[in-house]
Design a protein around this motif. Sequence first.
Motif, PDB file in Angstrom:
ATOM      1  N   SER A 297      51.483   2.326  87.540  1.00 32.39           N
ATOM      2  CA  SER A 297      52.688   3.116  87.767  1.00 32.39           C
ATOM      3  C   SER A 297      52.316   4.586  87.799  1.00 32.39           C
ATOM      4  N   LYS A 298      53.204   5.380  88.365  1.00 31.29           N
ATOM      5  CA  LYS A 298      52.945   6.804  88.500  1.00 31.29           C
ATOM      6  C   LYS A 298      54.206   7.559  88.111  1.00 31.29           C
ATOM      7  N   LYS A 299      54.066   8.513  87.221  1.00 29.93           N
ATOM      8  CA  LYS A 299      55.189   9.357  86.830  1.00 29.93           C
ATOM      9  C   LYS A 299      54.674  10.778  86.775  1.00 29.93           C
ATOM     10  N   GLU A 300      55.257  11.621  87.592  1.00 31.64           N
ATOM     11  CA  GLU A 300      54.876  13.030  87.645  1.00 31.64           C
ATOM     12  C   GLU A 300      53.367  13.193  87.798  1.00 31.64           C
ATOM     13  N   GLY A 301      52.752  12.397  88.655  1.00 32.78           N
ATOM     14  CA  GLY A 301      51.334  12.535  88.945  1.00 32.78           C
ATOM     15  C   GLY A 301      50.404  11.908  87.927  1.00 32.78           C
TER      16      GLY A 301
ATOM     17  N   ILE B 189      46.747  -0.371  75.376  1.00 33.34           N
ATOM     18  CA  ILE B 189      46.858   0.536  74.227  1.00 33.34           C
ATOM     19  C   ILE B 189      48.296   0.614  73.758  1.00 33.34           C
ATOM     20  N   LEU B 190      49.231   0.751  74.697  1.00 35.76           N
ATOM     21  CA  LEU B 190      50.653   0.810  74.336  1.00 35.76           C
ATOM     22  C   LEU B 190      51.102  -0.469  73.641  1.00 35.76           C
ATOM     23  N   ARG B 191      50.662  -1.624  74.141  1.00 40.85           N
ATOM     24  CA  ARG B 191      51.011  -2.890  73.490  1.00 40.85           C
ATOM     25  C   ARG B 191      50.491  -2.917  72.051  1.00 40.85           C
TER      26      ARG B 191
ATOM     27  N   ILE C 183      45.392   8.040  74.455  1.00 38.56           N
ATOM     28  CA  ILE C 183      46.619   8.178  73.665  1.00 38.56           C
ATOM     29  C   ILE C 183      47.106   9.621  73.718  1.00 38.56           C
ATOM     30  N   LYS C 184      46.211  10.563  73.580  1.00 39.12           N
ATOM     31  CA  LYS C 184      46.568  11.984  73.644  1.00 39.12           C
ATOM     32  C   LYS C 184      47.195  12.315  75.001  1.00 39.12           C
ATOM     33  N   ARG C 185      46.603  11.798  76.095  1.00 36.19           N
ATOM     34  CA  ARG C 185      47.140  12.036  77.438  1.00 36.19           C
ATOM     35  C   ARG C 185      48.538  11.445  77.577  1.00 36.19           C
ATOM     36  N   MET C 186      48.745  10.233  77.026  1.00 34.68           N
ATOM     37  CA  MET C 186      50.064   9.603  77.110  1.00 34.68           C
ATOM     38  C   MET C 186      51.091  10.350  76.264  1.00 34.68           C
ATOM     39  N   GLU C 187      50.661  10.912  75.140  1.00 28.10           N
ATOM     40  CA  GLU C 187      51.567  11.734  74.329  1.00 28.10           C
ATOM     41  C   GLU C 187      51.948  13.000  75.091  1.00 28.10           C
ATOM     42  N   GLU C 188      50.957  13.675  75.666  1.00 30.19           N
ATOM     43  CA  GLU C 188      51.206  14.931  76.386  1.00 30.19           C
ATOM     44  C   GLU C 188      52.074  14.723  77.629  1.00 30.19           C
TER      45      GLU C 188
ATOM     46  N   ALA D 109      54.856   9.830  77.958  1.00 33.30           N
ATOM     47  CA  ALA D 109      54.934   8.372  77.970  1.00 33.30           C
ATOM     48  C   ALA D 109      55.066   7.837  76.538  1.00 33.30           C
ATOM     49  N   ILE D 110      54.338   8.438  75.610  1.00 32.77           N
ATOM     50  CA  ILE D 110      54.526   8.161  74.183  1.00 32.77           C
ATOM     51  C   ILE D 110      55.345   9.315  73.633  1.00 32.77           C
TER      52      ILE D 110
END
Length: 160
Positions: A4-8, A18-20, A48-53, A56-57
């Motif tokens: 999936s893609k959200k805002e690039g 990781i999310l699971r 995880i840091k990228r998903m937080e920033e 997504a998290i």
Amino acid sequence: MSISKKEGKLFDMQDRAILRALLQDSRKSFQDIGQEVGLSTTSCWNRIKRMEESGAIQGYTVKVDLAQLGYQDTVIVQVNLESHSDATLYEFGRVLETIPEIVEAYLVSGDYDYYIRIAVKDTRDYERLLREKLYKIPGIRHSKSTFVLRTLKKSDTPFG
């Protein structure tokens, strides 16, 4: 492989793994999550840091068994408002946020304007909530309440 893609931002199968893992237990260490999904601790931490920033998290929390805290019943309330003006919708939403027993509220399409999920101790507690809080909100034209008999599935994500 891009899922999936959200805002690039691309989220691949390892990100979802990781999310699971985090959804199962957000207190797991980066090392444990990395081992579970086949990544190094550093790579796992970076993802995880990228998903937080990226948003997504959005945070970390605990799951609570409401029945253990005395909230034995769940009620789904469908509500129609008298008006659909921006001011009415805003004010209705603002008031809903002030009622702690309301655990979810959705503005919806269809026969009703809102679906609201409410946690209560029992039917008397729900009757009190109706009289003291819900029915005091101006602009409600009609409501319909349904008590949940059993929860068959409950998940915050489609892959949790």
